[in-house]
Design an enzyme around this catalytic site. Structure first.
Site, short mmCIF file in Angstrom:
data_model
loop_
_atom_site.label_atom_id
_atom_site.label_comp_id
_atom_site.label_asym_id
_atom_site.label_seq_id
_atom_site.Cartn_x
_atom_site.Cartn_y
_atom_site.Cartn_z
N HIS A 19 41.27 50.58 28.42
CA HIS A 19 40.23 51.33 28.62
C HIS A 19 41.43 52.71 28.77
O HIS A 19 42.90 52.02 29.25
CB HIS A 19 39.44 51.19 29.64
CG HIS A 19 39.94 50.40 31.06
ND1 HIS A 19 41.29 51.17 31.96
CD2 HIS A 19 39.87 48.94 31.36
CE1 HIS A 19 40.79 49.63 32.45
NE2 HIS A 19 40.52 48.73 32.37
N HIS A 22 44.37 51.08 30.89
CA HIS A 22 45.37 50.70 30.37
C HIS A 22 46.02 51.46 29.58
O HIS A 22 47.50 50.99 29.20
CB HIS A 22 44.91 49.77 28.87
CG HIS A 22 43.75 48.14 29.22
ND1 HIS A 22 42.68 48.31 29.42
CD2 HIS A 22 44.06 47.65 30.66
CE1 HIS A 22 42.57 47.35 29.71
NE2 HIS A 22 43.07 47.00 30.66
N CYS A 127 38.08 31.63 44.74
CA CYS A 127 37.22 33.34 43.90
C CYS A 127 38.00 32.43 42.08
O CYS A 127 38.93 32.40 41.51
CB CYS A 127 37.99 34.39 44.23
SG CYS A 127 37.24 35.91 43.54
N CYS A 130 39.45 35.82 40.70
CA CYS A 130 41.11 36.06 40.63
C CYS A 130 41.71 35.04 40.68
O CYS A 130 42.67 34.82 39.99
CB CYS A 130 41.47 35.95 42.52
SG CYS A 130 40.73 37.09 43.69
N CYS A 144 35.53 38.15 48.34
CA CYS A 144 36.67 38.40 47.72
C CYS A 144 37.20 39.58 47.89
O CYS A 144 36.24 40.32 47.34
CB CYS A 144 37.29 37.92 46.62
SG CYS A 144 38.63 38.20 45.30
N HIS A 147 36.61 41.70 44.42
CA HIS A 147 35.33 41.04 43.51
C HIS A 147 34.09 41.03 43.97
O HIS A 147 32.85 41.01 43.84
CB HIS A 147 36.22 39.67 42.92
CG HIS A 147 36.62 39.51 41.65
ND1 HIS A 147 37.84 38.61 41.94
CD2 HIS A 147 36.53 40.23 40.65
CE1 HIS A 147 39.09 39.13 41.51
NE2 HIS A 147 38.32 39.83 40.23
N LYS A 296 37.20 53.18 41.83
CA LYS A 296 39.05 52.43 41.22
C LYS A 296 38.09 52.76 39.84
O LYS A 296 37.12 51.94 39.22
CB LYS A 296 39.42 51.66 41.26
CG LYS A 296 40.74 51.28 40.63
CD LYS A 296 41.40 49.55 41.38
CE LYS A 296 41.32 48.76 39.23
NZ LYS A 296 41.84 47.76 40.47
N LYS A 299 37.02 47.05 34.65
CA LYS A 299 35.44 46.77 34.31
C LYS A 299 34.91 45.96 34.64
O LYS A 299 33.70 46.57 35.11
CB LYS A 299 36.19 45.01 33.06
CG LYS A 299 35.48 45.04 32.52
CD LYS A 299 35.42 43.48 32.10
CE LYS A 299 35.24 42.43 32.98
NZ LYS A 299 34.73 41.63 32.30
ZN ZN Z 1 38.33 37.43 43.75
#
Ligand code: ZN
Length: 641
Positions: A19, A22, A127, A130, A144, A147, A296, A299
């Site tokens: 995306h 990147h 997590c 992560c 987290c 996430h 931000k 994904k």
């Molecule tokens: Zn996480």
């Protein structure tokens, strides 16, 4: 410059399709590489994909295919995309490459043999997103922070890297080496992080839980933690320890990364290198994130803009230019198609494109389709030459200090200078009389010659477009050299072929808003972004009177949750009352004393019984308002234009 410049992007995790995030990192790295090459450095540009770990294993399982098949497919998407974005990387590494795997095992064994890796029973909050255990202190409302999901409780044996024993060393390195991390604020962030005790790093995953990874060389019941595997790509790509490239380029390493992976690159990575006895990289270059509608781009949030769709509309080079010019390197930046279009039209169509078109067409018309012979050089030309001599050096400085936005700003400033020079010299008035012929030659020659230098300076950002530009200047065969960015090197008599405008102006309607995914969101505030408007002429703008004002006092407007009423000193002999809808963002105390910008000739309006005599300007980030403040040495009443 006779140096070597090794530069890397992060290797991209293949659990998401490529995306714009990147694309930005990779384009920035490509731009740095091309400039460094232009400045005479020997460069090596590495990118690639990160392919192990739990998330990949899960995604593959969800797609019903083997992990290897899954990573082959997504990795290929990245590899295929880069040439379309004019990326010229020297190598594309994959963490599933056998050479990389061997290197990771060799380094793990080395660190293990030194006693820096140990086995211990561990329990904690883990997590999956992560792929690591989280500290209690990191959690936000039990979730987290990255996430927004609750971590799971896990208990298992694992191998740990004694990262804690490198804390003192790393802190000292960071304190000592001011330029190690750019921009400086990220160095400060690392220094702050290191004020807390550094934990040892869990570097293994039991195979009972995860098989998709590089086996630990000293215990085949485990695979390597994905970050420990991934970071080593920078060394394995050059064939550490004895590869020719490793010997040549290491440790002149520049890592371009997004700020979200600062900790892994600024803390784990130097500790790993130190433990392995490998000299630490030269510089960490950290950029901010592109923000779509306040989020931000990532994904997990699903607001991903497809860079390929963008390039079809802006052109690849238009997209590259926008990304490099509009993000202040290191800071977050807003991504909208409208901004991209505005930038394209202002800088490329109206400024540089116009310079190119008119210099070429006037020369073709008056000098038999070729570069005119210059007559005597006067003060105006000398002045311009001086600007360019300084400007070219300035651009170089900005690039070697990783400020592409500033470099481009400066190049466009040079372009404006030449446009202004043409406007002042009015070559179109010099075509009637033979006695003006020398002067006409000088002006058009100078314009073309300066354009040639600008083309060279823009080449690393827009390689395809600048190739066409050189063709239009009759310089198709010319090799671009930094040493040729000085005046007078354009050959008079060079044929100027018939050409089309390089950057045709784009109408807002040319840009298909629907192709921009998920950029529309409900605007909660009354202060929503303006609709697309027609362009206005300068005299329309001048109708608006803007002045610097000092807020002397401020209060809440009764019965309103949004409105504030400020008493503003505008250098007049009374204070004006001005209503703003900023109560959700500023308290009256916070407003008081600020030096702000005010629209002073708005027709007064009555709001909640109060007459408002002007408008205080705020930035409006999707309804989130921030005061636009004037420099603090300016007095109330001073005009803004
Ligand atoms: Zn996480």
């Amino acid at each position: 410059m006779n140096e070597v410049f090794y530069v890397t992007t992060p290797i991209y995790y293949v659990n998401s399709h490529p995306h714009i995030g990147h694309a930005y990192t990779t384009i920035a790295t490509d731009v740095f590489t091309r400039y460094m090459k232009l400045f005479g450095a020997e460069t090596y540009f590495l990118t690639g994909t990160d392919e192990h770990g739990q998330k990949i294993a899960e995604s593959a399982a969800n797609s019903g295919i083997k992990p290897q098949e899954f990573v082959d497919k997504i990795s290929q998407e990245f590899r295929n995309l880069w040439p379309h974005l004019h990326i010229e990387n020297d190598q594309f590494i994959r963490t599933t490459d056998s050479k990389h795997k061997a290197c990771v095992q060799q380094i793990l064994q080395k660190i293990f043999d030194q006693g820096e890796i140990y086995l211990k029973e561990y329990e904690g909050l883990y997590c999956i997103g992560c792929e690591r255990f989280l500290d209690e202190a990191e959690l936000e409302n039990g979730n987290c922070p990255d996430h927004q999901t609750p971590p799971e409780f896990h208990k298992e044996q694992n191998y740990f890297f004694r990262m804690s024993s490198y804390q003192a060393w790393l802190s000292e390195e960071l304190m000592k080496n001011e330029n190690w991390v750019y921009p400086a604020r990220y160095r400060n962030e690392l220094i702050q992080l290191l004020k807390n005790p550094l934990q040892d790093l869990c570097i293994s995953r039991p195979k009972s839980r995860l098989k998709w990874g590089i086996e630990l060389p000293f215990d085949n019941n485990f695979v390597t933690y994905v970050w420990f595997d991934a970071l080593l790509n920078y060394a394995s790509a050059l064939e550490w320890p004895n590869g020719e490239k490793f010997k040549k380029f290491w440790p002149n390493v520049h890592h371009t990364i997004g700020k979200d992976i600062l900790k892994t690159h600024g803390i784990y990575w130097p500790c790993m290198l130190k433990a392995a006895g490998i000299p630490v990289f030269k510089k960490l270059v950290v950029h901010g994130h592109w923000v779509v509608e306040g989020n931000k781009m990532s994904k997990s949030i699903g607001n991903v803009v497809d860079p390929l769709a963008m390039k079809d509309q802006l052109g690849v080079d238009g997209l590259r230019y926008f990304l490099m010019r509009d993000m202040s390197f290191g800071e977050d930046s807003n991504f909208t198609k409208e901004l991209a279009l505005t930038r394209y039209n202002a800088d490329l169509a109206n400024n540089f494109g116009n310079l190119m078109n008119r210099s070429i067409s006037m020369s073709r018309k008056n000098f038999q389709e070729s570069v005119p012979p210059p007559g005597a050089v006067g003060n105006q030309e000398k002045e311009l030459h001086e600007y360019f001599a300084k400007g070219v050096q300035k651009c170089r400085e900005y690039i070697v200090t990783f400020q592409p936005h500033r470099a481009l700003e400066h190049v466009l400033y040079l372009s404006s200078k030449v446009n202004k020079y043409i406007d002042t010299c009015k070559p179109w008035t010099l075509t009637k009389d033979d006695k003006d012929r020398d002067r006409l030659g000088t002006v058009l020659y100078t314009a073309l010659d300066m354009t040639r230098i600008i083309v060279g300076l823009l080449d690393p950002v827009m390689p395809k477009k600048m190739y066409t530009a050189r063709k239009n200047l009759g310089l198709e065969q010319e090799v671009i050299r930094f040493s040729s960015f000085s005046p007078g090197l354009l050959e008079p008599g060079t044929k100027l072929p018939k050409s089309n405008p390089l950057f045709p102006k784009m109408q807002a309607s040319n840009v298909d808003q629907d192709n921009l995914k998920n950029t529309q969101s409900e605007k909660k505030s009354n202060y929503s972004a303006p609709e697309k408007k027609d362009q206005i002429a300068i005299h329309d703008f001048q109708k608006m009177e803007l002045k610097v004002g000092r807020i002397k006092s401020c209060r809440k407007v009764p019965k309103s949750s949004k409105l504030l009423c400020s008493e503003v000193d505008l250098g007049e002999n009374y204070l004006r009352s001005i209503i703003s809808g900023a109560a959700e963002f500023y308290s009256p105390e916070e407003m008081t004393g600020r030096l702000v910008i005010v629209v002073t000739n708005l027709k007064p309006v009555k709001l909640m019984g109060i007459i408002s005599e002007g408008m205080i300007l705020f930035s409006d980030d999707n309804g989130k308002m921030a005061l636009i403040e004037a420099p603090d040495h300016v007095d109330p009443g001073v005009k803004v234009r």
